[in-house]
Enzyme design. Structure first.
Site, PDB file in Angstrom:
ATOM      1  N   ASP A  49      47.641  26.167  56.266  1.00  0.00           N
ATOM      2  CA  ASP A  49      47.700  25.627  57.620  1.00  0.00           C
ATOM      3  C   ASP A  49      48.534  26.577  58.467  1.00  0.00           C
ATOM      4  OD1 ASP A  49      49.831  24.198  55.749  1.00  0.00           O
ATOM      5  OD2 ASP A  49      50.753  24.618  57.682  1.00  0.00           O
TER       6      ASP A  49
ATOM      7  N   ASP B 255      51.701  26.785  60.801  1.00  0.00           N
ATOM      8  CA  ASP B 255      52.889  25.958  60.960  1.00  0.00           C
ATOM      9  C   ASP B 255      53.024  25.483  62.414  1.00  0.00           C
ATOM     10  OD1 ASP B 255      54.893  24.892  59.238  1.00  0.00           O
ATOM     11  OD2 ASP B 255      56.378  26.043  60.346  1.00  0.00           O
TER      12      ASP B 255
END
Ligand SMILES: [Zn+2]
Length: 277
Positions: A215, A217
């Site tokens: 992902d 951040d």
């Protein structure tokens, strides 16, 4: 006792389909490791797999007994450790699916035992157990080289180098923390890379991490930050190729007799004050 030369710390997705896996329970002076060791053969090498979070993923990063894990691996003969982990990307170009092989690490954990050398006097009255080891380069150069080459051979162009910042967790970063990490020039953020790496060094083991970005951040995107579901989804989508690369790394690591990297000499000539397994 069954033995191995290479340790892989990672989830069950990495070893569950191997044939002839032997489960070995190992107790240590530091308590129980996260789980049993699962010993099998990969590319002609004997490998001990250790589920970092335990089977069923019941251990959060701050509850993992890192010392017991590393000690257990060493006690079955492991001298080189691969510790792949899931991370958040701190730059927009390090999106989900990026494979980054860090060469530096920043410790932002708060409450973890991070040494075997905690000054206790041994039962036999020998000198106190104090040792300060160099840690300027936390990762094994040979392991990094093998990791980069294996990823490239599988057409998964890796990011060569960068800084992994390790946070205490289990919560993800605030937007301000994340922006700060990015502004410092750090690359990816995770929760398990420390003290794994330093404990390996303290036992004279090679340690290499390969980070899989699951992902972006919180500070690196305009959205709502990270969700745990998002992380699991990206990890599941990449676990097959991560395993394929890892197995090639295992096969390419130097044989014990040829191991001559700085980590293999970390304890040369030092009185460690503890009896290494
Ligand atoms: Zn090494």
């Amino acid at each position: 006792m069954a033995n191995a030369e290479i340790g892989v710390i990672g989830g069950s997705g990495l070893y569950s389909f191997l044939e002839d896996v032997t489960e070995v329970r190992v107790d240590t002076p530091y308590g129980q490791p996260s789980d049993s060791l699962f010993l099998g053969e990969v590319g002609g090498r004997r490998v001990a797999f250790l589920p970092r979070h335990g089977r069923g993923h019941h251990l959060p990063p701050h509850r993992i007994n890192y010392r017991a894990n590393m000690w257990a691996l060493r006690s079955v003969g492991v001298r080189q450790v691969l510790g792949p982990c899931a991370v958040g990307g701190l730059r927009p170009e390090y999106g989900p699916g990026t494979l980054l092989v860090p060469d530096q690490m920043v410790d932002r954990t708060k409450a973890r035992t991070q040494t075997f050398y905690d000054g206790e006097t041994r039962a036999d009255g020998a000198e106190p157990n104090v040792l300060h080891l160099g840690f300027a380069d936390p990762y094994c150069p040979e392991g990094r080289r093998a990791a980069l080459a294996a990823a490239r051979a599988k057409s998964w162009e890796p990011v060569d180098g960068g800084t992994l910042v390790v946070i205490e967790g289990p919560r993800f970063s605030t937007r301000a923390e994340s922006r700060w990490h990015a502004a410092m020039g750090w690359s990816v953020v995770g929760m398990t890379g420390h003290p794994e790496a330093v404990l390996a060094r303290e036992l004279g083991l090679c340690y290499t991490t390969m980070t899989l970005v699951t992902d972006l951040d919180a500070g690196a995107e305009a959205g709502e930050g990270v969700s745990h579901g998002e992380v699991l989804e990206v990890f599941a989508a990449n676990v097959d190729r991560l395993r394929a690369v890892l197995f090639d790394v295992v096969a390419a690591l130097p044989a014990e007799a040829d191991r001559d990297c700085p980590c293999s000499h970390a304890l040369d000539g030092l009185k460690t004050g503890i009896e290494l397994p």
